[in-house]
Scaffold this active site. Sequence first.
Site, PDB file in Angstrom:
ATOM      1  N   CYS A   1       1.134  -1.542  -0.285  1.00  0.00           N
ATOM      2  CA  CYS A   1      -0.390  -0.040   0.127  1.00  0.00           C
ATOM      3  C   CYS A   1       1.286   1.244  -0.230  1.00  0.00           C
ATOM      4  CB  CYS A   1      -0.994  -0.071   1.163  1.00  0.00           C
ATOM      5  SG  CYS A   1      -1.833   1.323   1.412  1.00  0.00           S
ATOM      6  N   VAL A   2       0.526   1.996  -1.364  1.00  0.00           N
ATOM      7  CA  VAL A   2       1.589   3.697  -1.448  1.00  0.00           C
ATOM      8  C   VAL A   2       0.539   4.678  -1.191  1.00  0.00           C
ATOM      9  CG1 VAL A   2       3.746   4.630  -2.553  1.00  0.00           C
ATOM     10  CG2 VAL A   2       2.914   2.020  -2.957  1.00  0.00           C
TER      11      VAL A   2
ATOM     12  N   ASP B   1       4.389  14.135   0.256  1.00  0.00           N
ATOM     13  CA  ASP B   1       4.795  15.652   0.056  1.00  0.00           C
ATOM     14  C   ASP B   1       5.388  15.392  -1.396  1.00  0.00           C
ATOM     15  OD1 ASP B   1       2.514  16.704   1.032  1.00  0.00           O
ATOM     16  OD2 ASP B   1       3.690  16.403   3.262  1.00  0.00           O
TER      17      ASP B   1
ATOM     18  N   HIS C   1       8.398  10.600  -3.851  1.00  0.00           N
ATOM     19  CA  HIS C   1       8.437   9.276  -3.256  1.00  0.00           C
ATOM     20  C   HIS C   1       6.876   8.513  -3.971  1.00  0.00           C
ATOM     21  CE1 HIS C   1      11.921   7.231  -0.881  1.00  0.00           C
ATOM     22  NE2 HIS C   1      11.539   6.393  -1.351  1.00  0.00           N
TER      23      HIS C   1
HETATM   24  C1  DLZ Z   1       9.929   5.231   1.775  1.00  0.00           C
HETATM   25  C2  DLZ Z   1       8.701   5.047   1.369  1.00  0.00           C
HETATM   26  C3  DLZ Z   1       7.641   6.252   1.419  1.00  0.00           C
HETATM   27  C4  DLZ Z   1       7.871   7.048   1.431  1.00  0.00           C
HETATM   28  N1  DLZ Z   1       6.559   5.399   0.976  1.00  0.00           N
HETATM   29  C5  DLZ Z   1       6.621   3.973   1.468  1.00  0.00           C
HETATM   30  C6  DLZ Z   1       5.123   3.491   0.917  1.00  0.00           C
HETATM   31  O1  DLZ Z   1       3.331   4.616   1.446  1.00  0.00           O
HETATM   32  N2  DLZ Z   1       4.528   2.147   1.228  1.00  0.00           N
HETATM   33  C7  DLZ Z   1       5.411   0.797   0.751  1.00  0.00           C
HETATM   34  O2  DLZ Z   1       5.091   0.496   1.163  1.00  0.00           O
HETATM   35  N3  DLZ Z   1       6.961   1.972   1.519  1.00  0.00           N
HETATM   36  C8  DLZ Z   1       7.161   3.331   1.373  1.00  0.00           C
HETATM   37  N4  DLZ Z   1       8.418   3.182   1.599  1.00  0.00           N
HETATM   38  C9  DLZ Z   1       9.374   2.288   1.754  1.00  0.00           C
HETATM   39  C10 DLZ Z   1       9.759   1.546   0.263  1.00  0.00           C
HETATM   40  O3  DLZ Z   1       9.290   0.952  -0.067  1.00  0.00           O
HETATM   41  C11 DLZ Z   1      10.846   0.903   0.557  1.00  0.00           C
HETATM   42  O4  DLZ Z   1      10.789   0.023   1.689  1.00  0.00           O
HETATM   43  C12 DLZ Z   1      12.734   1.649   0.979  1.00  0.00           C
HETATM   44  O5  DLZ Z   1      12.701   2.640  -0.084  1.00  0.00           O
HETATM   45  C13 DLZ Z   1      13.455   0.576   0.898  1.00  0.00           C
HETATM   46  O6  DLZ Z   1      13.954  -0.092  -0.315  1.00  0.00           O
END
Ligand code: DLZ
Length: 143
Positions: free
Chosen positions: A68-69, A73, A76
Amino acid sequence: MRVGIIVTEWNNHITDKLLQGAVEELSTHGVREQNISINHVPGSFELVYAARQMERFEYVNAIIVIGCVIRGDTPHFDYICQGVTQGIAELNARCDTPIIFGLLTVNSEEQATERAGGKLGNKGKEFAVTAIKMAALAWKYQK
Ligand code: DLZ
């Protein structure tokens, strides 16, 4: 049928619910608990590598990656979404095992909650049904 699931620790309040939905749906369709192999990775970016390793070294008929991403801001969000989408698409084009794209890419926490057992249902269940359908397709074309 054996199904592999890779799930992120990032946003685990969401991904745990998606995982639960997927496992419940798989067992509703007769997939035994001992035939579901679950692995955790830190974040969504790690899903591609883990899927590749699972595809190479574990006997499974389909793999579901769950992450889930949530848009923040910084850029990334875009980099992670693009990396995972492209990575999983490339694996699907190259590998024999279907890999199901269970990545929520949402603008807010609220949108994530709605899709993880909230008013829009649990997307984990849809990932599970897709995995079963794709495993059947892979079986049909096995040489
Ligand atoms: C760094 C990061 C950020 C800012 N946001 C998310 C997110 O919303 N969801 C997610 O699954 N992972 C996030 N990560 C971590 C990155 O996927 C990753 O684990 C790191 O950049 C290390 O490779």
